[in-house]
Design a protein around this motif. Structure first.
Motif, mmCIF file in Angstrom:
data_model
loop_
_atom_site.group_PDB
_atom_site.id
_atom_site.type_symbol
_atom_site.label_atom_id
_atom_site.label_comp_id
_atom_site.label_asym_id
_atom_site.label_seq_id
_atom_site.Cartn_x
_atom_site.Cartn_y
_atom_site.Cartn_z
ATOM 1 N N THR A 178 0.725 -1.292 -0.046
ATOM 2 C CA THR A 178 0.062 -0.134 0.060
ATOM 3 C C THR A 178 0.915 1.319 0.078
ATOM 4 O OG1 THR A 178 -1.777 -1.213 1.072
ATOM 5 C CG2 THR A 178 -1.926 1.125 1.340
ATOM 6 N N SER A 549 -1.360 5.800 9.587
ATOM 7 C CA SER A 549 -2.216 4.943 8.493
ATOM 8 C C SER A 549 -2.664 3.585 9.067
ATOM 9 C CB SER A 549 -0.895 4.766 7.395
ATOM 10 O OG SER A 549 0.024 3.741 7.932
ATOM 11 N N SER A 594 -8.514 -2.895 6.158
ATOM 12 C CA SER A 594 -8.334 -1.355 6.224
ATOM 13 C C SER A 594 -7.284 -0.748 5.371
ATOM 14 C CB SER A 594 -8.371 -1.291 7.516
ATOM 15 O OG SER A 594 -7.336 -1.620 8.289
ATOM 16 N N ASP A 596 -5.169 1.270 3.040
ATOM 17 C CA ASP A 596 -5.663 2.244 2.105
ATOM 18 C C ASP A 596 -4.493 2.953 1.854
ATOM 19 O OD1 ASP A 596 -7.012 5.140 1.958
ATOM 20 O OD2 ASP A 596 -8.110 3.713 0.948
ATOM 21 N N ARG A 599 -5.203 6.881 2.598
ATOM 22 C CA ARG A 599 -4.879 7.213 4.235
ATOM 23 C C ARG A 599 -3.426 7.232 4.416
ATOM 24 N NH1 ARG A 599 -7.574 3.809 9.065
ATOM 25 N NH2 ARG A 599 -6.389 4.536 10.579
#
Length: 642
Positions: A178, A549, A594, A596, A599
């Protein structure tokens, strides 16, 4: 042939030296009579990487996650193949095997996993050694136990290793991938314990950064009473503007009262006296020693652990150091005089402390019910030639010896006095303490105590001799240090908001273990998430961005501390490990969902902006402000006369 497998070469040498007959070394082992002692080199085996389960996992991809082995595999560490081959050959010749790992969870794991990996099917005895001196090792050899008794400890350690693999492999891959999408080039390491520890520091740094000081005011008065003088502090009533700690937020009322006080007379309207009896601090666990050594000598947690290992393995001056226990076996009490006499006889300070000890006393430290696989750190009884040690080694040894010697000193007894005066219809308070019996206290400090309050009786008059209003200012919390971060990891319930979880954690709280806490701090520094600034530990921009994050649950201590409880249940009550790992996998799936990139990109940008803002403020002020403690501590402004 009896094969004894030690955790490391130093332990193997101590065992071989305690066996009858001469010792000869041959092919990674020590031969003594009918026994052969060989050793591991720490962990000879490690959890297999993901691509050992499926080659497709060699490439990091989000759609592979979570990676969940159906049948766990261990592989030899790259530098361990030779010693592993030696142990395999010796096992084929053995008629009995003795497990001589260190007396803790990891010690149980690293020897037993080798024995099982190499296919030994016969019975295994367990040798528990906490003192490497020859008489102590000989006593331990005479008390071998059945290793089956320690199967729950092994299962707990095995569960911990698998949990760390599942958590670390999957979340590190998820956040690294990510991160690449968000423009960050590099591995973002996430760990079951290290990340909540990092979260503690990041949140503390944020409290310091966001803290906005405000002024408050205190008024003191020096009072003359029948038998002397004392200083009392005004307790403003609730009709004044106060903060939530009762501090006065406007100066005018204090100035107005101060103008009327000189020469004013009043009375002692309440007097409370109580006698306090305080036993000596207990002998040290490793973490408690790390806290004290950091405060007293400025040593890092890792430095204290390394020193203790040398005192244990090389110098044989202390018992097994990686202990979470602060109690001693009752059988050690009978030998305490001889042990401490021998250990302390060659150092002036220790001789003086030993001379003041009363060995007819018995403290609560001697308690078999509170001693598990290992006990508190203590001198072994080998004469300590401290002038031949490094200074830090001598300093740490004195601390360990002192806390055991203190068990043979009487309690500290003091008289605490709280007095309340009424002057001009306002309340003033004073408090003091009189030391009646110093007991063990002189071993811990040479600082002079503040003078006690003069003798007083309720109802007696007083007169104001002088007074002043002081301007103070609230201060931000202290940054973490090695000492305070280790203490936070030991007492993690203090950092938990949920009252139910807080109540649960008070019984078995703790992030990490005695053996791992120092290493966790060093790992966070090595990975660029923390940095040492003088004696403080601060989060870097990378560390702050990573925490921002992540889902809050991954960076807070509740889940990990509760997992440690589950591991303790496996080790102590023989709980089934399966529900623990099943619950962990369920948590893992939620956390992976979660991840992302947006984010994470925003978190890194925010962390960079905050770092730049702090640097700009520091540059503008000419120097960085150094916090002291919690907001209740205050900085004094120059006094103004009343």
């Amino acid at each position: 042939m009896r094969l004894i497998i030690a955790e490391k070469p130093s332990l193997a040498r101590a065992i071989a030296d305690a066996l009858p007959g001469g010792v000869r070394r041959e092919d990674g082992a020590l031969h003594a009579g009918d026994s052969v002692v060989t050793w591991c080199l720490g962990h000879l085996l490690e959890q297999a990487p993901p691509d050992a389960y499926d080659p497709v996992y060699k490439q990091w991809r989000l759609d592979h996650l979570p990676i969940l082995p159906s049948r766990w595999q261990l592989i030899p560490r790259p530098k361990a193949r030779g010693q592993l081959a030696t142990i395999r050959k010796l096992l084929k010749q053995a008629r009995e095997v003795v497990h001589a790992g260190d007396p803790d969870r990891e010690g149980q794991l690293l020897v037993q996993e080798v024995i099982e990996h190499l296919g030994w099917k016969g019975p295994v005895a367990r040798l528990l050694i906490s003192d490497l001196n020859r008489p102590a090792v000989q006593r331990a050899l005479a008390r071998l136990e059945d290793n089956a008794r320690y199967q729950p400890l092994y299962r707990a350690a095995e569960s911990r290793a698998r949990a760390d693999w599942l958590y670390g492999i999957n979340l590190t891959r998820a956040w690294t991938l990510t991160g690449r999408q968000a423009g960050h080039d590099g591995v973002l390491s996430v760990g079951r314990v290290q990340t909540p520890v990092l979260g503690l520091v990041v949140r503390r740094d944020a409290e310091i950064r966001d803290f906005r000081p405000y002024p408050f005011y205190v008024l003191w008065a020096d009072l003359a009473v029948a038998n002397g003088q004392l200083r009392a502090w005004w307790q403003p009533a609730e009709n004044h503007r106060l903060d939530d700690q009762g501090r006065l937020l406007e100066r005018a009322p204090a100035e107005a009262l101060a103008a009327r006080l000189p020469g004013a007379e009043g009375r002692l309207t309440a007097l409370e006296t109580r006698q306090k009896r305080q036993a000596a601090p207990l002998p040290y666990s490793l973490s408690a020693l790390q806290v004290d050594a950091a405060r007293r000598f400025g040593l890092s947690a890792q430095a204290v652990l390394d020193i203790c290992q040398r005192l244990y393995e090389r110098h044989k001056l202390i018992t097994y150091p990686r202990s979470d226990c602060r109690y001693l076996p009752e059988e050690h009490l009978a030998q305490a005089h001889a042990t401490l006499s021998s250990a302390c006889g060659q150092d002036e300070t220790l001789r003086e402390w030993f001379a003041g000890a009363d060995f007819t006393l018995r403290s609560k430290a001697w308690d078999d019910r509170k001693v598990g696989a290992h006990h508190a750190l203590a001198p072994t009884g080998k004469p300590a030639e401290l002038e031949r040690l490094e200074r830090a080694e001598a300093d740490v040894f004195r601390l360990i010896a002192r806390n055991v010697l203190a068990q043979f000193y009487p309690p500290l007894i003091a008289r605490e006095v709280k007095a309340e005066f009424t002057i001009l219809d306002e309340r003033f308070r004073a408090s003091g303490q009189e030391l009646l019996q110093p007991g063990w206290k002189p071993l811990f400090t040479t600082r002079e105590e503040a003078p006690p309050l003069p003798a007083m009786r309720e109802g007696e008059p007083c007169r104001v001799e002088a007074c002043s209003v002081e301007d103070r200012e609230t201060r931000p919390p202290e940054p973490f240090t090695d000492a305070s971060l280790i203490k936070a990891m030991m007492n993690i319930a203090r950092y938990v908001d949920d009252p139910e979880v807080k109540r649960t954690l008070r019984e078995h709280d703790g992030l990490g273990t005695e053996a791992t806490r120092a290493g966790i701090i060093e790992t966070l520094i090595e990975r660029g998430y923390l940095v040492r600034q003088n004696k403080t530990l601060r989060a870097t921009r990378l560390g702050s961005g990573l925490i921002a994050s992540l889902p809050e649950a991954a960076s807070r201590p509740e889940r990990t501390a509760l997992w440690e409880q589950r591991l303790a249940g496996i080790a102590e009550r023989n709980d089934d490990p399966a529900p623990f790992l099943t619950a962990l996998i369920e948590d893992l799936r939620q956390l992976l969902g979660s991840a992302d990139a947006g984010r994470l990109r925003q978190a890194m940008a925010t962390a960079q902006g905050e770092a730049a803002s702090v640097a700009k403020r520091r540059a503008a002020s000419g120097k960085g402000r150094r916090g002291r403690s919690a907001p209740s501590r205050a900085r004094r402004r120059p006094k103004r006369s009343a």
